[in-house]
Design a protein around this motif. Structure first.
Motif, mmCIF file in Angstrom:
data_model
loop_
_atom_site.group_PDB
_atom_site.id
_atom_site.type_symbol
_atom_site.label_atom_id
_atom_site.label_comp_id
_atom_site.label_asym_id
_atom_site.label_seq_id
_atom_site.Cartn_x
_atom_site.Cartn_y
_atom_site.Cartn_z
ATOM 1 N N SER A 1 5.074 1.566 -9.889
ATOM 2 C CA SER A 1 4.339 0.663 -10.762
ATOM 3 C C SER A 1 4.356 -0.740 -10.157
ATOM 4 O O SER A 1 5.222 -1.060 -9.346
ATOM 5 C CB SER A 1 4.987 0.621 -12.139
ATOM 6 O OG SER A 1 6.206 -0.080 -12.074
ATOM 7 N N TYR A 2 3.405 -1.568 -10.582
ATOM 8 C CA TYR A 2 3.350 -2.949 -10.070
ATOM 9 C C TYR A 2 4.627 -3.712 -10.408
ATOM 10 O O TYR A 2 5.100 -4.507 -9.617
ATOM 11 C CB TYR A 2 2.139 -3.691 -10.645
ATOM 12 C CG TYR A 2 0.819 -3.261 -10.046
ATOM 13 C CD1 TYR A 2 0.700 -2.073 -9.330
ATOM 14 C CD2 TYR A 2 -0.313 -4.048 -10.206
ATOM 15 C CE1 TYR A 2 -0.508 -1.688 -8.800
ATOM 16 C CE2 TYR A 2 -1.527 -3.667 -9.670
ATOM 17 C CZ TYR A 2 -1.625 -2.491 -8.965
ATOM 18 O OH TYR A 2 -2.823 -2.114 -8.449
ATOM 19 N N LEU B 1 -2.358 -5.897 -2.661
ATOM 20 C CA LEU B 1 -2.817 -4.522 -2.671
ATOM 21 C C LEU B 1 -4.341 -4.468 -2.473
ATOM 22 O O LEU B 1 -4.861 -3.667 -1.701
ATOM 23 C CB LEU B 1 -2.415 -3.877 -3.995
ATOM 24 C CG LEU B 1 -2.427 -2.371 -4.081
ATOM 25 C CD1 LEU B 1 -1.657 -1.753 -2.927
ATOM 26 C CD2 LEU B 1 -1.807 -1.929 -5.397
ATOM 27 N N HIS B 2 -5.031 -5.353 -3.161
ATOM 28 C CA HIS B 2 -6.476 -5.418 -3.036
ATOM 29 C C HIS B 2 -6.873 -5.710 -1.595
ATOM 30 O O HIS B 2 -7.714 -5.035 -0.996
ATOM 31 C CB HIS B 2 -6.996 -6.509 -3.978
ATOM 32 C CG HIS B 2 -8.470 -6.761 -3.884
ATOM 33 N ND1 HIS B 2 -9.405 -5.783 -4.090
ATOM 34 C CD2 HIS B 2 -9.154 -7.895 -3.602
ATOM 35 C CE1 HIS B 2 -10.611 -6.310 -3.928
ATOM 36 N NE2 HIS B 2 -10.481 -7.581 -3.626
ATOM 37 N N ARG C 1 -5.876 -2.780 0.895
ATOM 38 C CA ARG C 1 -6.798 -1.647 0.891
ATOM 39 C C ARG C 1 -8.100 -2.012 1.597
ATOM 40 O O ARG C 1 -8.714 -1.195 2.270
ATOM 41 C CB ARG C 1 -7.100 -1.237 -0.558
ATOM 42 C CG ARG C 1 -5.965 -0.485 -1.207
ATOM 43 C CD ARG C 1 -6.221 -0.322 -2.667
ATOM 44 N NE ARG C 1 -5.162 0.414 -3.342
ATOM 45 C CZ ARG C 1 -4.957 0.356 -4.656
ATOM 46 N NH1 ARG C 1 -5.737 -0.396 -5.416
ATOM 47 N NH2 ARG C 1 -3.995 1.049 -5.195
ATOM 48 N N LYS C 2 -8.480 -3.265 1.437
ATOM 49 C CA LYS C 2 -9.709 -3.718 2.065
ATOM 50 C C LYS C 2 -9.574 -3.724 3.592
ATOM 51 O O LYS C 2 -10.479 -3.300 4.311
ATOM 52 C CB LYS C 2 -10.010 -5.122 1.569
ATOM 53 C CG LYS C 2 -11.477 -5.440 1.530
ATOM 54 C CD LYS C 2 -11.671 -6.815 0.953
ATOM 55 C CE LYS C 2 -13.054 -7.276 1.305
ATOM 56 N NZ LYS C 2 -13.910 -7.347 0.149
ATOM 57 N N LYS D 1 -5.817 -16.566 -0.728
ATOM 58 C CA LYS D 1 -4.602 -17.089 -1.368
ATOM 59 C C LYS D 1 -3.683 -15.950 -1.701
ATOM 60 O O LYS D 1 -4.101 -14.808 -1.776
ATOM 61 C CB LYS D 1 -4.972 -17.919 -2.585
ATOM 62 C CG LYS D 1 -5.450 -17.092 -3.751
ATOM 63 C CD LYS D 1 -5.629 -17.981 -4.940
ATOM 64 C CE LYS D 1 -5.950 -17.120 -6.130
ATOM 65 N NZ LYS D 1 -5.625 -17.317 -7.354
ATOM 66 N N VAL E 1 1.397 -8.985 -6.078
ATOM 67 C CA VAL E 1 1.284 -7.549 -5.824
ATOM 68 C C VAL E 1 -0.183 -7.139 -5.910
ATOM 69 O O VAL E 1 -0.707 -6.468 -5.028
ATOM 70 C CB VAL E 1 2.112 -6.722 -6.845
ATOM 71 C CG1 VAL E 1 1.922 -5.241 -6.604
ATOM 72 C CG2 VAL E 1 3.575 -7.090 -6.777
ATOM 73 N N ARG E 2 -0.847 -7.598 -6.979
ATOM 74 C CA ARG E 2 -2.259 -7.257 -7.175
ATOM 75 C C ARG E 2 -3.109 -7.697 -5.996
ATOM 76 O O ARG E 2 -3.886 -6.920 -5.449
ATOM 77 C CB ARG E 2 -2.788 -7.936 -8.451
ATOM 78 C CG ARG E 2 -2.393 -7.234 -9.719
ATOM 79 C CD ARG E 2 -3.262 -7.707 -10.870
ATOM 80 N NE ARG E 2 -3.034 -9.106 -11.193
ATOM 81 C CZ ARG E 2 -2.290 -9.513 -12.226
ATOM 82 N NH1 ARG E 2 -1.725 -8.654 -13.030
ATOM 83 N NH2 ARG E 2 -2.120 -10.798 -12.463
ATOM 84 N N SER E 3 -2.935 -8.975 -5.569
ATOM 85 C CA SER E 3 -3.830 -9.469 -4.519
ATOM 86 C C SER E 3 -3.505 -8.835 -3.164
ATOM 87 O O SER E 3 -4.409 -8.499 -2.404
ATOM 88 C CB SER E 3 -3.806 -10.991 -4.455
ATOM 89 O OG SER E 3 -2.581 -11.425 -3.940
ATOM 90 N N ALA F 1 2.554 1.526 -3.517
ATOM 91 C CA ALA F 1 1.658 1.839 -4.632
ATOM 92 C C ALA F 1 0.936 3.172 -4.424
ATOM 93 O O ALA F 1 0.928 4.026 -5.309
ATOM 94 C CB ALA F 1 0.639 0.719 -4.819
ATOM 95 N N ASP F 2 0.343 3.362 -3.256
ATOM 96 C CA ASP F 2 -0.549 4.512 -3.090
ATOM 97 C C ASP F 2 0.146 5.767 -2.599
ATOM 98 O O ASP F 2 -0.290 6.870 -2.892
ATOM 99 C CB ASP F 2 -1.689 4.149 -2.127
ATOM 100 C CG ASP F 2 -2.604 3.112 -2.753
ATOM 101 O OD1 ASP F 2 -2.478 2.905 -3.981
ATOM 102 O OD2 ASP F 2 -3.421 2.518 -2.047
ATOM 103 N N VAL G 1 0.842 -1.204 0.000
ATOM 104 C CA VAL G 1 0.000 0.000 0.000
ATOM 105 C C VAL G 1 0.879 1.257 0.000
ATOM 106 O O VAL G 1 0.637 2.199 -0.757
ATOM 107 C CB VAL G 1 -0.969 0.013 1.208
ATOM 108 C CG1 VAL G 1 -1.704 1.339 1.303
ATOM 109 C CG2 VAL G 1 -1.985 -1.121 1.088
#
Lengths: 272, 221
Positions: free
Chosen positions: B166-167, B185-186, B189-190, B220, B181-183, B160-161, B157
């Motif tokens: 970049s990823y 970050l998701h 943030r949650k 996962k 990285v995608r998961s 990225a934020d 976080v």
């Protein structure tokens, strides 16, 4: 694309770090699915709120100055000749006595810092770096998250297995009061590395991990190697674990344990 | 390892072991200052958000730069220097802070797991209430919420934020695949949103527990 797959790319869509093809698929799903659309909006807002509230802080000026000074001091530590030049280049408008005072302080600091870095940090950290991997492994073994591949309480069986399977001649010592419970043969961390053998000893909740590898192929820092070749037994602790490193003619040995440093030293002295 | 690489490595090592000349030392210092110093903003901000205070952040950055300077000849020119510096800092951080406060390994993992389970099981944001999460939110609370994330999630976080990386670069920094990285970050943030929701509830903007409608992906990484 279903909800699950969409969630996998949710952050990527928010940040627009996604290729056109995937983006099209994710957007198509979001357009149809209210739950994912809602989730997407929430994530977008979350990002915005983080970004707009937590700004990048400027680096404090004194941090830059400190680092530059320390690098200079470190540099001088490599070469005392440079330090002399540094010492005489103090500002001309200071009174002589004051200048002299500053020179003395700078030199003392330089010597102090370099000696700290050269000896304490360098030596202690070098050694710590060498054993950190092993300590992590020890932690996982102690927590039951990793197991040696050969588990047996039979000393002779373990010894035979090790002699059969390892590429060098390992030592399998008896440690008083402790029982040999397992062993593993690991190939090195990188392809060029040599094989190593780990032995696990146990007495109640006390564990000793004995690691050995051929000395000539062991990849370790020259300074540490030199100390060991001189016949030094290096004892120290990292957090709760104590360790010892030493060498024989052919092997580099390292022991990690949850015994205290002194206890470990006592136990090892009894076994060697 | 190829013979050529081996020889190169040996030459490199020999250079390190023997004393360098003044000229070489100064060149090295110039090179270091030119290459490494410009990335202090990135490192300082990461350190600040991980440790939560200026003094510790300064210590961490200082340690990182001194280490980087000492081992400057291990840096391969042309590779990503930010990633190299970041990895040095991450190791220092783990050695200094994480081990001191928490047990390593298992405990840490459990904490992440538990945290995530709570996020998943407890629904906390139905559409009519969501606005309240973001209303009346203060900067301190967002900083506090960020501070509560487990290290792995906080790291992505921040990068990225706050730092705007970049990823690809994050993946490079952390030696993890982009999918991770995608998961992270998701999920990060949650979790942060969940914290903000707790704050809003405590302050009385939101009452009771809203009904569950969340569909969530399995845990996962």
């Amino acid at each position: 694309m279903d909800c699950r797959e969409t969630r996998e790319f949710m952050s990527a869509l928010v940040d627009n770090q996604i290729d056109d093809e995937t983006k099209r698929k994710v957007e198509e799903h979001i357009w149809r699915c209210a739950t994912c659309r809602n989730e997407f909006e929430l994530e977008k807002k979350t990002k915005q709120i983080i970004k707009s509230n937590i700004k990048l802080l400027p680096v404090p000026n004194e941090l830059v100055t400190t680092i530059l000074t320390q690098i200079k001091l470190l540099q001088n530590g490599y070469n005392p000749h440079l330090r002399a030049i540094e010492g005489t280049s103090t500002k001309p408008w200071f009174e002589f006595a004051f200048t002299f005072g500053i020179v003395v302080v700078v030199l003392t600091l330089a010597i102090l810092l370099t000696s700290i870095y050269e000896n304490k940090m360098a030596q202690k950290e070098l050694v710590a770096r060498e054993v950190s991997g092993l300590i992590n492994y020890f932690d996982s073994v102690a927590k039951g998250m990793a197991k040696p591949e050969i588990l047996s309480g039979d000393f002779n069986y373990l010894q035979n297995q090790l002699i059969l399977k390892s590429s060098f001649q390992p030592i399998v010592p008896h440690i008083p009061e402790f029982k040999l419970v397992g062993a593993s043969i690991n190939t090195g961390h990188s392809p060029g590395d040599a094989q190593c053998v780990n032995l696990l000893y146990q007495k109640d909740d006390k564990i000793i991990l004995f690691h050995q590898a051929p000395l000539h192929r062991a990849s370790m820092h020259e300074d540490v190697k030199k100390r060991i070749l001189k016949g030094e037994w290096i004892y120290d602790t990292i957090e709760d674990e104590s360790f010892a490193i030493w060498g024989t003619k052919e092997l580099i040995c390292c022991v990690v344990s949850n015994l205290s440093r002194d206890e470990l030293e006592r136990v090892l002295k009894q076994s060697w | 390892m190829k013979l050529k690489d081996k020889i190169e490595k040996l030459i490199k090592k020999e250079k390190r072991d023997k004393k360098l000349t003044d000229e070489e030392l100064q060149k090295r210092q110039r090179e270091f200052e030119k290459e490494a110093l410009p990335h202090m903003l990135l490192l300082y901000n990461y350190a600040y958000r991980m440790t939560g205070n200026e003094e510790d952040a300064k210590d961490l950055v200082q340690e990182t730069y001194l280490k980087a300077f000492r081992f400057w000849d291990q840096y391969e020119p042309g590779t990503n220097i930010r990633a190299w510096l970041f990895k040095i800092m991450k190791n220092s951080y783990i050695n200094k802070y994480r081990k001191a406060t928490k047990e390593p390994g298992k405990v840490d993992y459990d904490e992440v797991q538990n945290f995530y389970e709570t996020v998943r099981d407890e629904s906390f944001e139905s559409s009519d209430l969501q606005e309240h999460i973001f209303e009346n939110i203060f900067e301190d609370e967002i900083i506090e919420a960020l501070g509560k994330l487990p290290d792995e999630f906080r790291t992505v976080v921040i990068l990225a934020d706050i730092e705007g990386l970049s990823y690809e670069e994050i993946a490079d920094f952390l030696d993890i695949p982009i999918g991770t990285v995608r998961s992270r970050l998701h999920r990060g943030r949650k979790m942060l949103r969940k914290q903000l929701y707790e704050f809003a509830k405590r302050k009385g903007y939101i009452k009771g527990s809203p009904e569950d409608y969340e569909i969530d992906e399995p845990d996962k990484d």
